[in-house]
Design an enzyme around this catalytic site. Structure first.
Site, PDB file in Angstrom:
ATOM      1  N   ASP A  34       0.802  -1.285   0.144  1.00 30.94           N
ATOM      2  CA  ASP A  34       0.374  -0.068  -0.213  1.00 30.94           C
ATOM      3  C   ASP A  34       0.536   1.281  -0.329  1.00 30.94           C
ATOM      4  O   ASP A  34       1.565   1.169  -0.337  1.00 30.94           O
ATOM      5  CB  ASP A  34      -0.817   0.133   1.495  1.00 30.94           C
ATOM      6  CG  ASP A  34      -1.826   0.381   0.837  1.00 30.94           C
ATOM      7  OD1 ASP A  34      -2.203   2.030   0.932  1.00 30.94           O
ATOM      8  OD2 ASP A  34      -3.404  -0.226   1.289  1.00 30.94           O
ATOM      9  N   HIS A  98      -4.152   6.247   3.553  1.00 26.85           N
ATOM     10  CA  HIS A  98      -4.059   5.068   3.324  1.00 26.85           C
ATOM     11  C   HIS A  98      -3.417   3.533   3.528  1.00 26.85           C
ATOM     12  O   HIS A  98      -4.814   2.951   3.621  1.00 26.85           O
ATOM     13  CB  HIS A  98      -4.702   4.950   1.959  1.00 26.85           C
ATOM     14  CG  HIS A  98      -5.329   3.887   0.948  1.00 26.85           C
ATOM     15  ND1 HIS A  98      -4.686   3.393   0.564  1.00 26.85           N
ATOM     16  CD2 HIS A  98      -6.308   4.152  -0.158  1.00 26.85           C
ATOM     17  CE1 HIS A  98      -5.826   2.242   0.036  1.00 26.85           C
ATOM     18  NE2 HIS A  98      -6.319   3.301  -0.387  1.00 26.85           N
ATOM     19  N   SER A 410     -10.975  -0.332  -0.751  1.00 24.11           N
ATOM     20  CA  SER A 410      -9.658  -0.675  -0.410  1.00 24.11           C
ATOM     21  C   SER A 410      -9.914  -0.706   1.424  1.00 24.11           C
ATOM     22  O   SER A 410      -9.258  -0.964   2.288  1.00 24.11           O
ATOM     23  CB  SER A 410      -9.401   0.970  -0.433  1.00 24.11           C
ATOM     24  OG  SER A 410      -8.625   1.724  -1.409  1.00 24.11           O
TER      25      SER A 410
END
Length: 618
Positions: A34, A98, A410
């Protein structure tokens, strides 16, 4: 270049904090590919943790601003061209948020009184809070390049990861040109399941971004949480939109302007919008630009008001439907407004979403664009308004907030990753396919009345992590069978040999397997319009629960679809015993698709599989 798919959720799916845990959960290592991680987050504290498991072979790229601990046991970053943007940090540290969010959803520790500026207050936790995290940073301000993703897969496999989580997306492409397909194949060949996000390109069909038979494709589902955002115009009329505003304008009115061209990216006039609430009618995402320009707020018209799309905002915002937008427009252009139009936006408030769970509009749908007779997505998991740890970056306009509420596949992917890791902690020797089968066959059914695309939206249903380690029976698959399916699909023998990693493997009649005979936990059949069809599927079930048990096949099918299961009764006398059966689908359907199901039931365990016949659209 690929892109990311942008804690109430665990309780919502029936997985409480005090769930029974395995003593080896802390030996489970989850590889997170990620944007990196924010190691100082309380979610990644290593208090009470011993040293990394003996099987761990990875390293930590320590730098002036980054170090690992006994929770984050490894961290690496990858940048092929070694060029960096202004916000990029040359370390495994997450400057985006994220990666931190996904990692904490999987394995974040228990943090009490967590919230997003007061919203969603409660205890934040990952699904497997005792598991270890290995970070592979492949994403930067310009996206995530394929070569870095492949390098990360290589390292995660070599380092000793048990499960790999990948909340990144790609447009549908051939298996051998997709870094996710290639990387996840190498992972499954080494006994590692890859959990991948389905994508955020819904609701149109056939745009799913994780479609490999060997990976777990995860769609997003809502939880029982929704946020509304009210605003008041200068004429004292109050309207309601959606959005998550943590800021409170203290009931103070600001000038309201029609943004027009200032609502387009890179065209914002800082002098014009500073200190004002901007009304926009286009769909461009300019929130961050308005923050940088000093705007006071945003009121934005959207054609379809979807609560599952609009989440936390970098400035006070209210997203409104066409009706409310017409009122704002009329107010701005009214002759009765003798002075500067004004407005104020109130702090949002949280309500219960009574319709949940259902699949949000953004979640990518099937059918499978590459192998139409493999149903994708595999299942759904919470992916809307998910509270998890965040990068406290003041440049994001959410100054020093340690948690954030965001939506996307996600967010659903790490829920499924954690559920897979939970199964792995209880059954360390189970194969990736067995873990995947357990998740799919124990998933809770979802309502097609709320999800018109049915199995194309939610696959087998909503994950049930509490039940998944005890599925009764599993559909197991040897990694080499995936290569045999590729041979059967007509792929070049040399390429299949390369991806199989075996010089002895050659595509031949003996080394080919029809898709219908891959031991998959779901059944899909793509047909032509008005086609009369007849198809036979061969499957094998492995007993993983009661040594002595007898399962009976229960079939539910719509008119026009006949399903025959032979034999219709399977008897087991020992753990690990295998029994085979066939499913024959015959008929002709009048609609675009026909949904059915097969359940093997012994009175204690129900092993559920969706069956979908549909008219090809590709």
């Amino acid at each position: 270049m690929l892109k990311p798919h942008t804690t109430k959720s665990w309780d919502f799916i029936g997985f409480p904090q005090n769930v029974k845990r395995s003593t080896v959960e802390s030996d489970i290592i989850v590889g997170v590919i990620d944007y990196g991680i924010w190691p100082e987050s309380e979610s990644f504290s290593d208090k009470g943790f011993g040293p990394p498991p003996a099987k761990w072979k990875g390293t930590c790229q320590v730098s002036a601003d980054f170090k690992c601990n006994n929770k984050i046991i490894g961290a690496k970053y990858y940048r092929i061209n070694m060029t960096f943007g202004e916000t990029d940090l040359k370390s495994p540290r997450d400057s985006n948020g994220h990666g931190t969010h996904t990692a904490s959803t999987i394995a974040g520790g228990v943090v009490s009184k967590a919230s997003y500026a007061g919203f969603g207050t409660g205890t934040a936790r990952g699904g497997v809070p005792s598991a270890r995290i290995a970070v592979y940073k492949v994403c930067w301000s310009d996206g995530c390049d394929g070569a870095s993703i492949l390098a990360a897969f290589d390292d995660a496999i070599a380092d000793g990861a048990d499960i790999i989580s990948l909340s990144l997306g790609q447009s549908p492409q051939d298996y051998f040109t997709s870094p996710i397909s290639i990387g996840s194949f190498h992972a499954v060949k080494n006994g590692i399941l890859t959990s991948a996000a389905a994508g955020n390109e819904g609701p149109r069909l056939a745009n799913i971004s994780s479609y490999e038979p060997w990976s777990l494709s995860v769609a997003a589902s809502t939880i029982n949480r929704r946020f509304l955002s009210k605003f008041r115009l200068g004429n004292n009329q109050i309207y309601e939109g959606i959005g998550i505003n943590y800021m409170d304008l203290k009931n103070k009115s600001f000038p309201l302007i029609n943004g027009a061209s200032n609502c387009e990216p890179n065209l914002v006039d800082k002098k014009l919008v500073k200190g004002k609430i901007v009304y926009c009618e286009n769909m461009s995402d300019i929130g961050q630009e308005l923050v940088s320009a000093g705007a006071a707020g945003l009121i934005q018209k959207v054609q379809v008001l979807l609560e599952d799309v609009y989440g936390s905002s970098a400035l006070p915002a209210s997203y409104i439907d066409v009706h409310a937008a017409s009122k704002v427009f009329n107010y701005l252009n009214s002759d009765s407004v003798s002075k500067q139009p004004t407005a104020t936006i109130f702090r949002s408030y949280e309500l219960n979403n009574k319709l949940a769970p259902y699949i949000p509009s953004f979640s990518s749908r099937g059918p499978n664009p590459i192998t139409p007779n493999i149903l994708k997505p595999d299942l759904a998991a919470p992916g809307v308004h998910i509270l998890a740890a965040w990068t406290p970056d003041p440049h994001k306009g959410v100054k020093f907030l340690k948690f954030n509420i965001i939506s996307g596949t996600s967010m659903s992917c790490p829920h499924a990753t954690a559920a897979a890791a939970y199964i792995k902690s209880i059954h360390p020797t189970w194969s990736p396919a067995a873990i995947k089968s357990a998740l799919m066959t124990t998933a809770n059914p979802m309502r097609s009345s709320l999800n018109p695309e049915a199995e194309f939206a939610y696959g087998s249903g909503l994950i049930n992590p509490l039940k998944a380690p005890y599925p009764g029976l599993v559909y197991d698959i040897d990694a080499i069978d995936y290569a045999k399916v590729l041979c059967g699909e007509g792929y070049d023998s040399n390429i299949v040999e390369q991806i199989s990693g075996s010089e002895d493997f050659k595509c031949s009649k003996a080394n080919s397997l029809a898709v219908a005979d891959l031991n998959y936990p779901s059944f899909a059949l793509s047909i032509s319009l008005s086609e009369t069809f007849s198809r036979v599927y061969r499957r094998t079930l492995t007993n993983v629960s009661s040594p002595k048990s007898t399962y009976k096949a229960k079939v539910v099918a719509p008119k026009g679809l006949e399903i025959i299961v032979e034999p219709s009764v399977l008897s087991f006398t020992s753990i690990g015993q295998k029994q085979s059966f066939t499913v024959k689908l015959t008929g002709k359907i009048d609609e675009f698709k026909a949904s059915a199901s097969l359940v093997w039931d012994d009175g204690t365990y129900q092993v559920k599989s969706p069956i979908l016949v549909y008219v090809s659209i590709i």
